[in-house]
Design an enzyme around this catalytic site. Structure first.
Site, PDB file in Angstrom:
ATOM      1  N   GLY C  15       9.675  77.705  50.635  1.00 42.70           N
ATOM      2  CA  GLY C  15      11.135  77.709  50.648  1.00 42.70           C
ATOM      3  C   GLY C  15      11.664  76.352  51.046  1.00 42.70           C
ATOM      4  O   GLY C  15      11.128  75.722  51.952  1.00 42.70           O
ATOM      5  N   ARG C  76       6.404  78.383  45.190  1.00 45.82           N
ATOM      6  CA  ARG C  76       5.229  79.082  45.701  1.00 45.82           C
ATOM      7  C   ARG C  76       4.151  78.941  44.640  1.00 45.82           C
ATOM      8  O   ARG C  76       4.443  78.831  43.453  1.00 45.82           O
ATOM      9  CB  ARG C  76       5.526  80.567  45.918  1.00 45.82           C
ATOM     10  N   ASP C 107       4.516  77.708  57.161  1.00 45.06           N
ATOM     11  CA  ASP C 107       3.141  78.052  57.528  1.00 45.06           C
ATOM     12  C   ASP C 107       2.261  78.398  56.322  1.00 45.06           C
ATOM     13  O   ASP C 107       1.068  78.096  56.316  1.00 45.06           O
ATOM     14  CB  ASP C 107       3.095  79.145  58.608  1.00 45.06           C
ATOM     15  N   THR C 130      11.305  74.055  57.396  1.00 44.73           N
ATOM     16  CA  THR C 130      11.727  75.446  57.205  1.00 44.73           C
ATOM     17  C   THR C 130      12.920  75.691  58.102  1.00 44.73           C
ATOM     18  O   THR C 130      12.982  75.148  59.204  1.00 44.73           O
ATOM     19  CB  THR C 130      10.603  76.443  57.545  1.00 44.73           C
ATOM     20  N   ASP C 132      13.558  78.407  59.519  1.00 44.92           N
ATOM     21  CA  ASP C 132      13.302  79.532  60.424  1.00 44.92           C
ATOM     22  C   ASP C 132      12.867  79.129  61.835  1.00 44.92           C
ATOM     23  O   ASP C 132      12.893  79.949  62.752  1.00 44.92           O
ATOM     24  CB  ASP C 132      12.218  80.449  59.823  1.00 44.92           C
ATOM     25  N   ASP C 134       9.978  78.613  63.059  1.00 44.85           N
ATOM     26  CA  ASP C 134       8.953  79.545  63.524  1.00 44.85           C
ATOM     27  C   ASP C 134       7.564  78.928  63.584  1.00 44.85           C
ATOM     28  O   ASP C 134       6.560  79.645  63.540  1.00 44.85           O
ATOM     29  CB  ASP C 134       8.932  80.776  62.615  1.00 44.85           C
ATOM     30  N   ARG C 176      13.011  86.488  58.785  1.00 42.21           N
ATOM     31  CA  ARG C 176      12.339  87.743  58.491  1.00 42.21           C
ATOM     32  C   ARG C 176      11.504  88.219  59.678  1.00 42.21           C
ATOM     33  O   ARG C 176      11.525  89.382  60.039  1.00 42.21           O
ATOM     34  CB  ARG C 176      11.461  87.593  57.245  1.00 42.21           C
TER      35      ARG C 176
END
Lengths: 328, 328, 328, 328
Positions: C15, C76, C107, C130, C132, C134, C176
């Site tokens: 992403g 992807r 990741d 990213t 996120d 994370d 998510r």
């Protein structure tokens, strides 16, 4: 005859304004749609004289509708003011097989186009691209709406700090001969006073007005000053004058400067540019020339270039009155 | 007779739109300037029925010109659709000594005002505040310009990620019965296709168009869908349909939703609101009633409310054509 | 030995996130500065497998630092999960004379890089891109800061209309498996409640909290919901649940969606990207490999990729407490 | 003993910065949450001396988290530099039953707090609110992040017009003694050269660098100049100098000015303010005093005020190097 126009050039000239790229895109895509060749001219008339051309197709203008500035670059060009310069430009156009051009710019650029058209009977159409909104024959010029949003966003920020310190700010905005930016952005930003070239408020009345504003309990004051204001003082001198004659204020100055010309165009300017580009190409293909595309009553119009460059659009008296009422 | 109007109420009603606060400010300050009392009514007609009034002076509206939403709140009001509700509202207005009101809202709010005026001969003037731009008698409604900028800024962001992944996005924008937001924002955002209630493109032509767009080498595709689109499918169903029938695309959906109603108003909406507020108060003081303030050819106009609410403004055929040419 | 690295490839994978272009620019310019060749790989590992490479010099990355998305595209890539895919990729890299690569992504992308490194002993360095946030080993990932600003700007707009109508909004944001966006943007936007995957507030406590918020006199309520919230209900089901069990609210839903991935990166993300790109290239030239660049205590660090992808960064308990106190 | 603190005052002092309102909100709500009374002090120490206090509860700070400026106003205060002034301030605090205060401001404000604490043993905690990021003991000060975003957004706009005309711009940003804004925003905006107080580049090297930039084919050049740059020339003199010694450029100047202090705070600054406000109140209730709340390694810390005001934070050598590499 429309059948004569097989290749159209597009250029941006003079000071740049947001929406020029959207207008270039529209001219290029309209040409593609109507199966006419299209050529971009770099750096305005200077590039025309130097033959700095580049063929453009629909894909050349991907992803530029939301970009400020102009991918074709812009420049002032002294050479094009000379008969020799225009002669060379004409030769370059002929050599490249160009039959007509669309020039996006302000009154200086239009004057050049008009003279060129007169000398060489070369089809030209103008699109008014300038943040100053000073072109006759169109209610709005390309970039004006975006510049207004830029100015009010800046003043909203200045207002935050002005209110926190109970300060008075003089904010200079663009507009050398016309106060459209100052007046509209001034009303939009809730300015306490607006100084424009068209009206000389007078320094005494400015002091009075600022005194009244302070007394009415306002926590800050913003005075918008157009570059070309006729008070006889620039924005730094105004600061000193007020500090001397009205020492109740802590005064600051902000000159917004060139950022007013840049930035992603507003939706309005993008749509206007798209509409004007279509109209410009269609006018050329219908055999029209020496006209400027405008928007009036939300409809596209064509105005003879010589009329467009003659009269500056007048400042709106009703809006001046609104600005006075709003500062109650 | 203007001398009869000594106290004016102002309210916002129906869905809110950016610029409502600027319009409230203008009504309040114009009243102050013209030495007329002014009263704010909370929560639209509901507050009128409940007598939820608050006296407002020039300082009550400091620092709201750049705020989204409405400081007077807004609400839909079923009671005002009943004779009893309107009777109570009338009693509350009389009790508070209010002689006239300015209602800022859309066609539902205007219908209420018109019926109320007919029943009680109570002076009312409307200001068109809605992002949908669907009111007859004004080229632009308050909030439309801001909503367009919000939408194109969102789509510019979506375009970034769409291009990075060569994706197709269906983006739903507001507009239940009218496609003004979709069409203008679609042109402004460079959308590949625009689905509006006024024209049923047909799913076959949508597929064709998307196929052509892919083949032309575009790195992403954005399809704008108005809420009220008549394709028979909502935006999620459109996604599924395209995934099934045109599996060359990786498809995503984005529903922009209520953020389209909020945000700091654009300069245009702030100026328009300021102008309309002055006009509304002046019209009341000149003894006029049952009219809506509009902007046409950049001049303020007055249109009978019953005309304003009858015909939706038509979608602009020329702009539809521009949108087609731009997707070349 | 650093002398072995003569040509470095750079790719974006997974992403996209704001700041990826700034990171590409930094890798390219650092290579130019240190006289190492640089090659861009299009569409992540897919382009690596297909040999979709392009030599890049300092000028290739002009004017991209402020652009969202990624000029190298992203994707992807299932093929890279297979030994055959990675074999082909390795052959393509060798054929092009590439000695090492920098992968900008999350990741998933790092896992691919780690396996590839293990299989072919090929030097790789990761940059965490990213929204996120994370990834273990870095306080901030590229794009997180920009996404937070995008989210709070959207919610500021939603707040305008929520307040005007005294409404409750459920706003879904990305995330998510991790609630960093929800928690930080929720605190930043002054949300009344924040639902994240890491903590299951429970529906009863949500109702209680909303009831208390209403009683405390707040004019609107915003509940932020991370995509991956574990309440067992998505944002539309939450709306229905609250409407049924707490009918004092007029409830609306807004799903912010993909615009959170786009937009001009914030200054922080641009600076972070610039710093990380330098560090990545320098690490490769120092003979390091299989590491991820991170930022910790405002200093650049290197963390083994296998550690980076293992542990998600934990949600900050102190910030959860702050969020509770702020909703007093 | 924490039990002694029953009423806490909060004030903003010195130059305002975005995030101050969010910090006020946090202090007020933390007090409400922990059942301690809270009082706002208007206009910094001046209001303290004049007893300009206002009780504040959780609802007093609704809808301010996203507002620039400070609702408590700010001011410089000469009286507080005198023993008499501080004596009066102390009397006012006692009279109002105030047991401690939180001051949000820069080093000048902290110096006052420290002296006051020393003289009257009055509990004080500081929150670093300044856009300059020049306080020791915290990686980031409140408002720095927002100011950086404001600056890069302005320069992105200036870049549009600079590129269109192939111009060189000198852009002056705030930072009298420290170059943090200039350096970070310069890297973020992709500036070709950055002039800061900490390093004297020298005019010769500036000319060289600009010459090289032109030769490398860049279409525009932006030089960021911190207010306090030690080149011996202000931004207008720099323009003249370059025009004289390097006539290959068309040079313009832009002074960004006070808008850098305003605007809606970024998400980062809102979250930081919320966290710091909680920490400040909790520290006071734990009996701590004469400390400044900071953020280091993304964790809240407490630093003795006398340390905080002593050492300016050093400019980051690594970031200077990044800025050099990026202009390759």
């Amino acid at each position: 005859m429309s059948s004569e126009i097989k290749k159209i050039a597009v250029l941006t000239s003079g000071g740049d304004s947001p929406g020029m790229n959207a207008a270039i895109r529209s001219v290029v895509r309209t040409c593609a749609y109507l199966k006419v060749d299209c050529v971009g001219v770099y750096r305005g008339y200077q590039g025309m004289i130097e033959g700095d051309f580049k063929p453009m197709d629909a894909r050349s203008v991907n992803n530029i509708i939301n970009k400020g500035g102009t991918i074709l670059k812009s420049a002032r060009c002294d050479d094009f003011r000379t008969p020799e310069g225009r002669k060379t430009a004409h030769e370059q156009l002929l050599k490249a097989g160009i039959d007509a051009f669309v020039v996006i710019g302000g009154d200086g650029s239009f004057t050049g186009a008009m003279i060129f058209n007169r000398e060489y009977n070369f089809p030209v159409i103008g699109i008014p691209g300038t943040i100053d909104n000073d072109i006759f024959g169109t209610t709005f010029t390309l970039g004006f709406d975006t510049a207004l949003n830029t100015v009010v966003e800046c003043i909203d920020k200045i207002r935050d700090t002005a209110s926190s310190h109970n300060r008075l700010f003089f904010v200079e905005v663009m507009g050398r001969d016309v106060g459209h930016i100052a007046l509209n952005a001034g009303v939009g930003a809730g300015a306490e006073e607006i100084l424009i070239p068209e009206e000389n408020l007078g320094l005494d009345r400015l002091l009075e007005s600022l005194k009244r504003s302070k007394e009415s309990g306002k926590s800050s004051s913003i005075v918008i000053v157009a570059e070309g204001d006729k008070s006889g003082k620039n924005v730094f001198e105004l600061k000193e004058y007020v500090e001397e004659h009205l020492p109740i204020y802590d005064v600051r100055v902000s000159v917004l400067g060139h950022m007013q010309r840049g930035g992603a165009p507003s939706c309005y300017d993008r749509v206007l540019a798209s509409r004007m580009g279509v109209k410009a190409v269609e006018a050329l293909l219908e055999g029209k020339t020496n006209l400027m595309v405008g928007i009036q009553d939300n409809k596209l119009t064509l105005t003879p270039i010589n009329k467009a460059i003659k009269g500056h659009t007048k400042i709106d008296k009703e809006l001046i009155r609104v600005s006075e009422i709003m500062t109650t």
